[in-house]
Design a protein around this motif. Structure first.
Motif, short mmCIF file in Angstrom:
data_model
loop_
_atom_site.label_atom_id
_atom_site.label_comp_id
_atom_site.label_asym_id
_atom_site.label_seq_id
_atom_site.Cartn_x
_atom_site.Cartn_y
_atom_site.Cartn_z
N ASP A 132 0.82 -1.21 0.00
CA ASP A 132 0.00 0.00 0.00
C ASP A 132 0.86 1.27 0.00
O ASP A 132 0.72 2.14 -0.86
CB ASP A 132 -0.91 -0.04 1.24
N ALA A 133 1.74 1.36 0.97
CA ALA A 133 2.56 2.57 1.10
C ALA A 133 3.53 2.72 -0.06
O ALA A 133 3.72 3.82 -0.60
CB ALA A 133 3.32 2.54 2.42
N GLN A 134 4.16 1.63 -0.47
CA GLN A 134 5.16 1.69 -1.53
C GLN A 134 4.55 2.09 -2.87
O GLN A 134 5.09 2.92 -3.60
CB GLN A 134 5.88 0.34 -1.65
N SER A 135 3.41 1.50 -3.22
CA SER A 135 2.77 1.82 -4.49
C SER A 135 2.26 3.26 -4.48
O SER A 135 2.34 3.96 -5.49
CB SER A 135 1.63 0.85 -4.78
N GLY A 136 1.76 3.70 -3.32
CA GLY A 136 1.32 5.08 -3.22
C GLY A 136 2.46 6.06 -3.37
O GLY A 136 2.33 7.12 -3.99
N ARG A 137 3.62 5.70 -2.81
CA ARG A 137 4.79 6.57 -2.90
C ARG A 137 5.29 6.67 -4.34
O ARG A 137 5.74 7.75 -4.77
CB ARG A 137 5.90 6.04 -1.98
N VAL A 138 5.20 5.60 -5.09
CA VAL A 138 5.61 5.65 -6.50
C VAL A 138 4.78 6.69 -7.25
O VAL A 138 5.31 7.57 -7.94
CB VAL A 138 5.45 4.26 -7.17
N LEU A 139 3.46 6.62 -7.12
CA LEU A 139 2.62 7.57 -7.85
C LEU A 139 2.75 8.98 -7.30
O LEU A 139 2.58 9.95 -8.05
CB LEU A 139 1.16 7.11 -7.83
N GLU A 140 3.08 9.10 -6.02
CA GLU A 140 3.31 10.43 -5.46
C GLU A 140 4.35 11.20 -6.26
O GLU A 140 4.22 12.40 -6.46
CB GLU A 140 3.77 10.30 -4.01
N PHE A 141 5.36 10.49 -6.74
CA PHE A 141 6.44 11.14 -7.49
C PHE A 141 6.27 11.02 -9.00
O PHE A 141 7.19 11.32 -9.75
CB PHE A 141 7.79 10.59 -7.05
N LEU A 142 5.07 10.58 -9.43
CA LEU A 142 4.81 10.48 -10.87
C LEU A 142 3.58 11.25 -11.33
O LEU A 142 3.30 11.31 -12.52
CB LEU A 142 4.67 9.01 -11.29
N TRP A 143 2.83 11.85 -10.40
CA TRP A 143 1.62 12.56 -10.82
C TRP A 143 1.95 13.65 -11.84
O TRP A 143 1.21 13.85 -12.81
CB TRP A 143 0.90 13.17 -9.62
N HIS A 144 3.03 14.38 -11.61
CA HIS A 144 3.36 15.47 -12.54
C HIS A 144 3.67 14.94 -13.93
O HIS A 144 3.36 15.58 -14.94
CB HIS A 144 4.53 16.29 -12.00
N VAL A 145 4.27 13.74 -14.01
CA VAL A 145 4.55 13.13 -15.31
C VAL A 145 3.25 12.66 -15.95
O VAL A 145 3.02 12.87 -17.15
CB VAL A 145 5.53 11.96 -15.16
N ILE A 146 2.39 12.04 -15.16
CA ILE A 146 1.09 11.58 -15.66
C ILE A 146 0.33 12.74 -16.28
O ILE A 146 -0.34 12.57 -17.31
CB ILE A 146 0.29 10.93 -14.52
N PHE A 147 0.45 13.92 -15.68
CA PHE A 147 -0.29 15.07 -16.17
C PHE A 147 0.57 16.01 -17.03
O PHE A 147 0.35 17.22 -17.08
CB PHE A 147 -0.92 15.83 -15.01
N GLY A 148 1.54 15.41 -17.73
CA GLY A 148 2.19 16.11 -18.82
C GLY A 148 3.37 16.98 -18.53
O GLY A 148 3.84 17.70 -19.42
N MET A 149 3.91 16.94 -17.31
CA MET A 149 5.09 17.76 -17.01
C MET A 149 6.35 16.91 -17.20
O MET A 149 6.29 15.69 -17.30
CB MET A 149 5.02 18.28 -15.58
N GLU A 150 7.49 17.58 -17.27
CA GLU A 150 8.76 16.87 -17.44
C GLU A 150 9.09 16.08 -16.18
O GLU A 150 8.53 16.31 -15.11
CB GLU A 150 9.87 17.86 -17.77
N ALA A 151 10.02 15.14 -16.32
CA ALA A 151 10.35 14.24 -15.22
C ALA A 151 10.80 15.00 -13.98
O ALA A 151 10.53 14.60 -12.85
CB ALA A 151 11.42 13.24 -15.65
N VAL A 152 11.53 16.08 -14.17
CA VAL A 152 11.89 16.96 -13.06
C VAL A 152 11.05 18.23 -13.20
O VAL A 152 11.28 19.04 -14.10
CB VAL A 152 13.39 17.30 -13.05
N TYR A 153 10.06 18.36 -12.34
CA TYR A 153 9.19 19.54 -12.37
C TYR A 153 9.35 20.27 -11.05
O TYR A 153 8.70 19.94 -10.05
CB TYR A 153 7.74 19.15 -12.60
N CYS A 154 10.23 21.25 -11.03
CA CYS A 154 10.57 21.98 -9.81
C CYS A 154 10.62 23.48 -10.10
O CYS A 154 11.72 24.06 -10.24
CB CYS A 154 11.90 21.49 -9.24
N PRO A 155 9.47 24.14 -10.20
CA PRO A 155 9.48 25.59 -10.40
C PRO A 155 10.21 26.29 -9.26
O PRO A 155 10.19 25.81 -8.12
CB PRO A 155 8.00 25.96 -10.41
N LYS A 156 10.83 27.40 -9.55
CA LYS A 156 11.49 28.17 -8.50
C LYS A 156 10.46 28.51 -7.42
O LYS A 156 9.33 28.90 -7.73
CB LYS A 156 12.12 29.44 -9.07
N GLU A 157 10.85 28.37 -6.17
CA GLU A 157 9.91 28.52 -5.07
C GLU A 157 9.20 29.87 -5.10
O GLU A 157 7.97 29.95 -4.95
CB GLU A 157 10.62 28.32 -3.74
#
Length: 294
Positions: free
Chosen positions: A258-283
């Motif tokens: 449960d926790a591991q699979s959720g953590r995977v998608l936690e770091f892939l939502w931005h990719v799923i919704f069309g952003m680059e693999a590293v999506y880190c706008p300046k704060e």
């Protein structure tokens, strides 16, 4: 006296090492929890003798926006209806009891943390999505429980009431956390949760497994934690419904828990919704664009 010096230096070294470790840990918490802002706003409200008043409801009709979240049955989410009456609510109970009412929203299985509820909403409402979808956690606020909510008092009501809906429509996807720690710091981008095999498994058969090449696996994956974000209807519809069904199937079928699979998608939502693999706008730019805190 000689034995004192013999043990004094190792003891001193251990003390220095301990304090160094504690300092590093404290600095991490200080940054992740945005402790200065929390302390200042809390002190200001105490001196005023009143609690922070939530900003007024944001523009937009109720049917134009929805809050989606997952909860366990024991969690209290009454705060959503009380404080966000201008939003639709889709609150999924992942562990319903036999006494649950017929109108309780539930997920097919209790796995993947919030991802099962997020994907289930998209799949079930794919042809009738509102303009803006906000995916958030069931706890409203709190220094420890909701530290990842990126407002001065870590309050999801404040976050959604100050969320700039036009920017969500313009950008397609926005992470509701601007603070880079954790997830966006340079060392974090070698993401241990997103191995090459996991990347390929998650996006196997998807219409756009990557930005251009289906077999491409990025060297780095980075986004601010922690699976709270908003997307536009248009961005969701850039993928066919079958993609979201495939992502949910991966959560159900994977050997990860449960926790591991959720953590995977936690770091892939931005990719799923069309952003680059590293999506880190300046704060600074993120706070301005997402919340109007310029």
């Amino acid at each position: 006296m000689r034995w004192i010096f013999r043990f004094a230096f190792p003891a001193l070294f251990l003390v220095i090492a301990l304090f160094t470790i504690l300092y590093i840990k404290f600095a991490q918490i200080w940054d992740q929890y945005n402790a200065p802002a929390y302390a200042w706003v809390s002190l200001r409200n105490t001196l005023r003798g009143s609690k922070l008043e939530n900003p007024p409801p944001i523009a937009g009709k109720v049917e134009d926006k929805v809050v989606i979240m997952a909860k366990v049955e024991s969690e209290d989410t009454e705060w959503v209806a009380e404080n966000l009456p201008d939003w639709q609510h889709a609150i999924y109970t992942v562990n319903p009891s036999p006494n649950s009412t017929d109108n309780t929203l539930t997920t097919p299985v209790n796995k993947g943390h919030e991802s099962m509820a997020y994907l289930t909403y998209i799949i079930d409402h794919y042809n009738s999505l509102p303009l803006t979808l906000a995916f958030i956690h069931p706890h409203r606020r709190g220094f420890s429980a909701a530290w990842h909510t990126d407002t001065p008092l870590h309050d999801n009501v404040d976050a959604l009431r100050t969320l700039r809906l036009p920017y969500v429509q313009e950008n397609g996807y926005v992470n509701l956390r601007c603070n880079w720690n954790p997830g966006c710091e340079i060392p974090h981008r070698k993401n241990k949760h997103i191995t090459n095999d996991i990347w390929r498994d998650v996006f196997a058969g998807a219409s756009k497994a990557s930005f251009a090449q289906p077999d491409y696996v990025p060297g780095e994956v980075g986004a601010a934690c922690c699976a709270q974000f908003a997307v536009s209807r248009g961005r969701v519809l850039e993928r066919p419904k079958s993609d979201y069904e495939g992502f949910r199937k991966w959560v159900v079928d994977t050997d990860l828990n449960d926790a591991q699979s959720g953590r995977v998608l936690e770091f892939l939502w931005h990719v799923i919704f069309g952003m680059e693999a590293v999506y880190c706008p300046k704060e600074k730019e993120c706070y301005c664009n997402v919340y109007g805190r310029c």
